[in-house]
Design an enzyme around this catalytic site. Structure first.
Site, mmCIF file in Angstrom:
data_model
loop_
_atom_site.group_PDB
_atom_site.id
_atom_site.type_symbol
_atom_site.label_atom_id
_atom_site.label_comp_id
_atom_site.label_asym_id
_atom_site.label_seq_id
_atom_site.Cartn_x
_atom_site.Cartn_y
_atom_site.Cartn_z
ATOM 1 N N ASP A 102 -76.395 59.874 -41.002
ATOM 2 C CA ASP A 102 -76.683 60.298 -42.365
ATOM 3 C C ASP A 102 -75.579 59.779 -43.277
ATOM 4 O OD1 ASP A 102 -74.514 61.919 -41.804
ATOM 5 O OD2 ASP A 102 -75.541 63.813 -42.258
ATOM 6 N N GLU A 114 -83.299 72.642 -40.422
ATOM 7 C CA GLU A 114 -83.238 71.252 -40.862
ATOM 8 C C GLU A 114 -84.099 71.018 -42.099
ATOM 9 O OE1 GLU A 114 -81.395 68.683 -39.911
ATOM 10 O OE2 GLU A 114 -80.337 69.914 -38.441
ATOM 11 N N CYS A 128 -63.745 64.271 -44.056
ATOM 12 C CA CYS A 128 -63.960 62.957 -44.655
ATOM 13 C C CYS A 128 -64.984 63.040 -45.774
ATOM 14 C CB CYS A 128 -64.410 61.966 -43.579
ATOM 15 S SG CYS A 128 -64.192 60.232 -44.045
ATOM 16 N N TYR A 173 -85.047 61.221 -39.208
ATOM 17 C CA TYR A 173 -83.771 61.943 -39.178
ATOM 18 C C TYR A 173 -83.954 63.361 -38.642
ATOM 19 C CZ TYR A 173 -79.664 64.525 -40.546
ATOM 20 O OH TYR A 173 -78.570 65.338 -40.502
#
Length: 306
Positions: free
Chosen positions: A151, A48, A199, A133
């Site tokens: 996000d 991350e 997307c 996050y």
């Protein structure tokens, strides 16, 4: 859309069907990054932190090399900080402060949490350099104990699919409401994958088999704007796009009646976008010698030209 309107759209879409479709799509074939094959909190935290503003394909090599050198949180905590920073710089992973914070976070795990990673977003956020996050991502992917991740990709998906207004509080509420209970690991991976693969800013709905086309507001209207896509790509919703769908659909069938073809190329077929609209589209394709229409009225069928 108002918050009430958003809720109505989600109810109409049938939450259970939406959830099942997304998870099935993800599990059938997602990008195979190595940190998706582990639930080790240390390994996930490293991925991350490395992934912040760095392309994931580049992160894979760096992540493997980092874990070869410092395979456990204990090993990282015992390392010389200058070596960790030097590695970070050599791998071009962005701000060197991230390496310093990661090294310090490892020390915190040993000293403040007795060597065991905290499991909740709030506790993880106590680690140096771990913001909300990242804390939520580690809680989700390591412990299946996170909230819905929101996000840029997720905002884009929700904005387009369910016409969610561009408001952070509403995005968070809708994302949390949509996520199944006790499923943050698979759900957050799946919805981020949807935003990253199907997307995108320039959407690839049909190419990637988006599982939400049946319910998607943008797919119905052809308006693929989003908070991070201020102008609509000229291709989306255009006749050129629907011409392509006609050709791809007819490749699967010998021939189709007009009202069998229509719903296969747009989910809102009918009304202003019914037979008259479709006949105009087919006339263009016939002029280009790509299709042929045989018969009149409701008896007409269309096929690709040989």
């Amino acid at each position: 859309m108002t918050e009430t309107g958003t809720e109505d759209a989600l109810e109409a879409a049938d939450r259970d069907a939406v959830r099942e479709a997304l998870v099935e799509w993800y599990e059938a074939g997602h990008r195979d990054y190595p940190w998706r094959r582990t639930d080790d909190a240390y390994e996930i935290l490293v991925s991350e932190v490395m992934s912040q503003q760095t392309q994931l394909d580049r992160v894979v090599k760096a992540w493997d090399a980092f874990l070869d050198r410092w395979p456990t949180v204990d090993a990282l905590a015992d390392a010389d900080r200058s070596e960790v920073v030097g590695f970070w710089s050599d791998q071009r992973l962005g701000y060197n402060n991230r390496a310093r914070y990661l090294h310090e976070a490892a020390g915190q795990v040993l000293e403040e949490f007795d060597g065991e990673f905290p499991e909740t977003p709030d506790e993880l956020a106590e680690l140096m350099g771990v913001g909300p996050y990242t804390a939520n991502a580690v809680a989700s992917f390591a412990f299946n104990n996170g909230d819905a991740v929101v996000d840029t990709n997720v905002k884009r998906v929700l904005y387009r699919a369910f016409d969610v207004p561009d408001d952070d509080a509403v995005f968070e509420r809708v994302a949390q409401d949509l996520m199944p209970d006790d499923a943050s690991r698979v759900w957050n991976n799946a919805i981020m994958e949807l935003g990253g693969v199907a997307c995108q800013k320039t959407p690839r709905c049909d190419e990637e088999g988006c599982p939400w086309r049946e319910w998607c507001h943008a797919y119905e209207t052809g308006d693929f704007t989003a908070p991070d896509v201020p102008t609509q790509p000229s291709f989306e919703g255009s006749r050129r796009q629907f011409r392509g769908r006609v050709v791809r659909t007819l490749k699967e069938y010998d021939e189709l009646a007009l009202d069998e073809l229509g719903p296969r190329i747009r989910v809102d077929y009918g009304g202003d976008h019914g037979q008259e609209w479709l006949r105009g589209l087919l006339a263009d394709l016939a002029d280009d010698e790509l299709v042929e229409v045989e018969g009149e009225g409701d008896e007409a069928v269309v096929r690709l030209r040989a």
